[in-house]
Scaffold this active site. Structure first.
Site, PDB file in Angstrom:
ATOM      1  N   LYS A 194       0.836  -1.223   0.000  1.00 38.32           N
ATOM      2  CA  LYS A 194       0.000   0.000   0.000  1.00 38.32           C
ATOM      3  C   LYS A 194       0.861   1.260   0.000  1.00 38.32           C
ATOM      4  CE  LYS A 194      -3.970  -2.111   2.338  1.00 38.32           C
ATOM      5  NZ  LYS A 194      -3.405  -3.384   2.844  1.00 38.32           N
ATOM      6  N   PHE A 195       1.683   1.405  -1.035  1.00 36.88           N
ATOM      7  CA  PHE A 195       2.503   2.613  -1.170  1.00 36.88           C
ATOM      8  C   PHE A 195       1.595   3.841  -1.186  1.00 36.88           C
ATOM      9  CE2 PHE A 195       5.267  -0.641  -3.065  1.00 36.88           C
ATOM     10  CZ  PHE A 195       6.456  -0.366  -2.402  1.00 36.88           C
ATOM     11  N   ALA A 196       2.098   4.959  -0.628  1.00 39.03           N
ATOM     12  CA  ALA A 196       1.231   6.141  -0.517  1.00 39.03           C
ATOM     13  C   ALA A 196       2.016   7.451  -0.507  1.00 39.03           C
ATOM     14  CB  ALA A 196       0.382   6.036   0.750  1.00 39.03           C
TER      15      ALA A 196
HETATM   16  P1  5BU Z   1      -8.537 -10.938   7.048  1.00 37.27           P
HETATM   17  O1  5BU Z   1      -7.824 -11.688   8.121  1.00 37.27           O
HETATM   18  O2  5BU Z   1      -9.145 -11.864   5.982  1.00 37.27           O
HETATM   19  O3  5BU Z   1      -9.539  -9.953   7.566  1.00 37.27           O
HETATM   20  O4  5BU Z   1      -7.351 -10.106   6.336  1.00 37.27           O
HETATM   21  C1  5BU Z   1      -7.577  -9.266   5.246  1.00 37.27           C
HETATM   22  C2  5BU Z   1      -6.275  -8.829   4.625  1.00 37.27           C
HETATM   23  O5  5BU Z   1      -6.571  -7.960   3.533  1.00 37.27           O
HETATM   24  C3  5BU Z   1      -5.335  -8.068   5.542  1.00 37.27           C
HETATM   25  O6  5BU Z   1      -4.003  -8.391   5.174  1.00 37.27           O
HETATM   26  C4  5BU Z   1      -5.602  -6.609   5.219  1.00 37.27           C
HETATM   27  O7  5BU Z   1      -4.434  -5.805   5.371  1.00 37.27           O
HETATM   28  C5  5BU Z   1      -6.011  -6.666   3.767  1.00 37.27           C
HETATM   29  N1  5BU Z   1      -7.008  -5.629   3.367  1.00 37.27           N
HETATM   30  C6  5BU Z   1      -8.285  -5.576   3.884  1.00 37.27           C
HETATM   31  O8  5BU Z   1      -8.662  -6.369   4.740  1.00 37.27           O
HETATM   32  N2  5BU Z   1      -9.170  -4.620   3.438  1.00 37.27           N
HETATM   33  C7  5BU Z   1      -8.828  -3.703   2.513  1.00 37.27           C
HETATM   34  O9  5BU Z   1      -9.657  -2.873   2.105  1.00 37.27           O
HETATM   35  C8  5BU Z   1      -7.500  -3.766   1.995  1.00 37.27           C
HETATM   36  C9  5BU Z   1      -6.629  -4.741   2.420  1.00 37.27           C
HETATM   37 BR1  5BU Z   1      -7.009  -2.541   0.708  1.00 37.27          BR
END
Ligand code: 5BU
Length: 257
Positions: free
Chosen positions: A91-93
């Site tokens: 997630k570069f920003a």
């Molecule tokens: P979970 O354990 O299935 O809830 O993890 C979700 C992953 O997806 C986690 O690594 C977050 O950093 C990533 N993620 C997210 O959950 N929602 C988003 O909108 C984004 C990334 Br962009």
């Protein structure tokens, strides 16, 4: 747009997008595992155990407390052994110049081992140019964050539409989106959806879940991203098989719409 992943592979020029669409088709999986564990050995063991089930293995390398370059090369070996693609969810920003340094240098040197990474578009198009100046020659691809799964996020329609415009202007390097809904009928762009659970509604810190079927069949996205639903399950292999089956069934049902 009900083209198959196989047909869409022919519509892309980016080598990572093409490889991903082809491998989803041959391996019959649109499951991305989010391996958010903090020990390198545990992440590698998970990749070896669940590699046969997945198309993409997603990392957060800054979580790993014992990260070394050999972690990256061992993960690359596993990606070849099991035929999956590595996605560093960085997630570069920042401004173009800074992200170029962050992507290509430093301890992590992400561009050398992660064919896919992602970026916010908040700073403007320079962020894509900066990452592209490092990643394009390596055959890497970039996903733009167009929507998030978390409660109260500040993304709105205009912002999401800007992500699509920027993607179209950089289609040699931008391979798709992190999104909750398909945003364009352009077959080259691949939609990845995080915030997936078959059982839970969310977590205590604002995560919100939809089911694999909602994401793929109702919201027309392509790849589900699952973390705790798999690595936190009592039987991660069985959980991965179940998520894989549900997401693939939803994809094949969509092809018949
Ligand atoms: P979970 O354990 O299935 O809830 O993890 C979700 C992953 O997806 C986690 O690594 C977050 O950093 C990533 N993620 C997210 O959950 N929602 C988003 O909108 C984004 C990334 Br962009």
């Amino acid at each position: 747009m009900n083209l198959s992943f196989y047909d869409r592979a022919a519509q892309t020029t980016n080598p990572t997008a093409k490889a991903l669409l082809q491998l989803m088709d041959t391996k019959k999986t649109n499951l991305c595992l989010s391996a958010d564990l903090s020990c390198a050995g545990d992440v590698l063991a998970l990749a070896d155990k669940l590699g046969p089930q997945i198309c993409v293995f997603k990392t957060h390398v800054d979580i790993i407390q014992d990260f070394t370059r050999s972690f990256a090369s061992e993960l690359t070996n596993l990606s070849e052994k099991h035929n999956f693609i590595i996605f560093e969810d960085r997630k570069f920003a920042d401004i173009g110049h800074t992200v170029k340094e962050q992507y290509g240098k430093g301890l992590y040197s992400i561009a050398d081992w992660a064919p896919i990474t992602n970026a916010h578009i908040l700073p403007g198009e320079g962020i894509i140019d900066g990452l592209k100046s490092i990643g394009l020659n390596k055959g890497n691809g970039l996903l733009l964050l167009a929507q998030m799964s978390s409660k109260g996020n500040l993304f709105n329609e205009a912002y999401t539409a800007s992500a699509v415009e920027m993607a179209k202007a950089h289609r040699d390097f931008v391979i798709g989106f992190i999104t909750q809904h398909r945003l364009t009928e352009d077959p080259a762009f691949i939609s990845f959806t995080p915030g997936i659970s078959s059982t839970d509604q969310g977590d205590a810190l604002g995560q919100q879940y939809v089911t694999p079927r909602q994401a793929i069949l109702e919201n027309h996205t392509d790849v589900i991203i699952v973390g705790r639903g798999i690595y936190g399950a009592t039987d991660p292999i069985a959980a991965a098989e179940a998520y894989r089956a549900e997401a693939w069934q939803a994809y094949t049902d969509r092809l018949c719409l």
